[in-house]
Design a protein around this motif. Structure first.
Motif, PDB file in Angstrom:
ATOM      1  N   LYS A 180       0.476  15.363  -3.126  1.00 52.72           N
ATOM      2  CA  LYS A 180      -0.220  14.758  -1.989  1.00 52.72           C
ATOM      3  C   LYS A 180       0.115  15.477  -0.685  1.00 52.72           C
ATOM      4  N   GLU A 233       3.949  12.893  -5.770  1.00 53.83           N
ATOM      5  CA  GLU A 233       4.402  12.725  -4.391  1.00 53.83           C
ATOM      6  C   GLU A 233       4.360  14.037  -3.611  1.00 53.83           C
ATOM      7  N   TYR A 234       4.621  15.153  -4.291  1.00 49.87           N
ATOM      8  CA  TYR A 234       4.583  16.446  -3.626  1.00 49.87           C
ATOM      9  C   TYR A 234       3.170  17.020  -3.599  1.00 49.87           C
TER      10      TYR A 234
END
Length: 229
Positions: free
Chosen positions: A116, A113-114
């Motif tokens: 991206k 998630e980070y």
């Protein structure tokens, strides 16, 4: 009222840089004993909603439109990635055709998630302060369950797929990573990480310089050994 804060625009390598903080106070997954901001009372590694940032984004857009800027450097009070509106900030800057640099301590860069989010940035800085897990726990005081091995592995995973410029910032601390053995380990870590650029720093904060600072001679010798790798 804006929730962001800014430094005056400065020149770096011929580029006009706007440096900004997107956190209302210190939010970080570490609690380093030498942090110039102070203690981490909000030790987190998950994204948080701090407040509506419409006014803050309007202010940022106004600054970008009314000042000559080449690069926006997101350098926050802690880990900027935990602000759940960081993508809005990056997207706004990119929509103006400008480059984005992000400073992260690097620990959560390997999480999908980070990853991206960071991938949207033109430059990403990761950090190293120690070389052993014992010292990592002692002086960087991370969230429970963190390890130095995972810190390095996360940055390696990120950089393997990253298309931008990955910058590794190494801070030399007396008694922790300034010995010949420590420098050798740092050289091995550099090999594993394969950064596009290396920045060597030392403790220059007067509050910690006596305990953690090193001499000019030693700093130049270590810098030469690491930068010539």
């Amino acid at each position: 009222m804006s929730n962001f804060s800014y430094k005056d625009i400065y020149i770096e390598d011929g580029k006009r840089v706007l440096e900004m903080n997107i956190l209302p106070e210190k939010y970080c997954n570490f609690d380093c004993i030498f942090c110039p901001i102070g203690r981490s009372h909000n030790k987190i590694d998950t994204q948080q909603t701090f407040s509506d940032i419409s006014e803050s984004l309007n202010e940022l857009e106004h600054k970008l439109m009314n000042n000559e800027v080449d690069l926006v450097f997101i350098n926050s009070k802690g880990e900027a990635l935990v602000n759940d509106k960081i993508e809005n900030v990056i997207n706004l800057v990119k929509s103006k055709g400008l480059a984005v640099r992000l400073l992260s301590n690097g620990y959560i860069l390997g999480r999908v998630e980070y990853m991206k989010i960071a991938n949207k940035c033109d430059e990403v800085i990761g950090e190293i302060k120690v070389i052993t897990d014992k010292d990592f726990q002692k002086i960087q005081r991370p969230i429970d369950g963190y390890s130095f091995h995972e810190h390095i592995s996360s940055m390696i995973s990120f950089n393997k797929q990253y298309k931008g410029k990955f910058i590794l910032e190494i801070t030399i601390l007396k008694g922790y990573n300034d010995s010949e053995e420590a420098v050798s380990k740092l050289r091995n870590i550099i090999d594993e990480l394969s950064p596009d650029k290396i920045i060597i720093e030392r403790m220059d904060d007067d509050r910690f310089k006596e305990k953690l600072g090193i001499s000019d001679e030693k700093f130049h010798a270590i810098s030469k050994a690491l930068l010539n790798k």
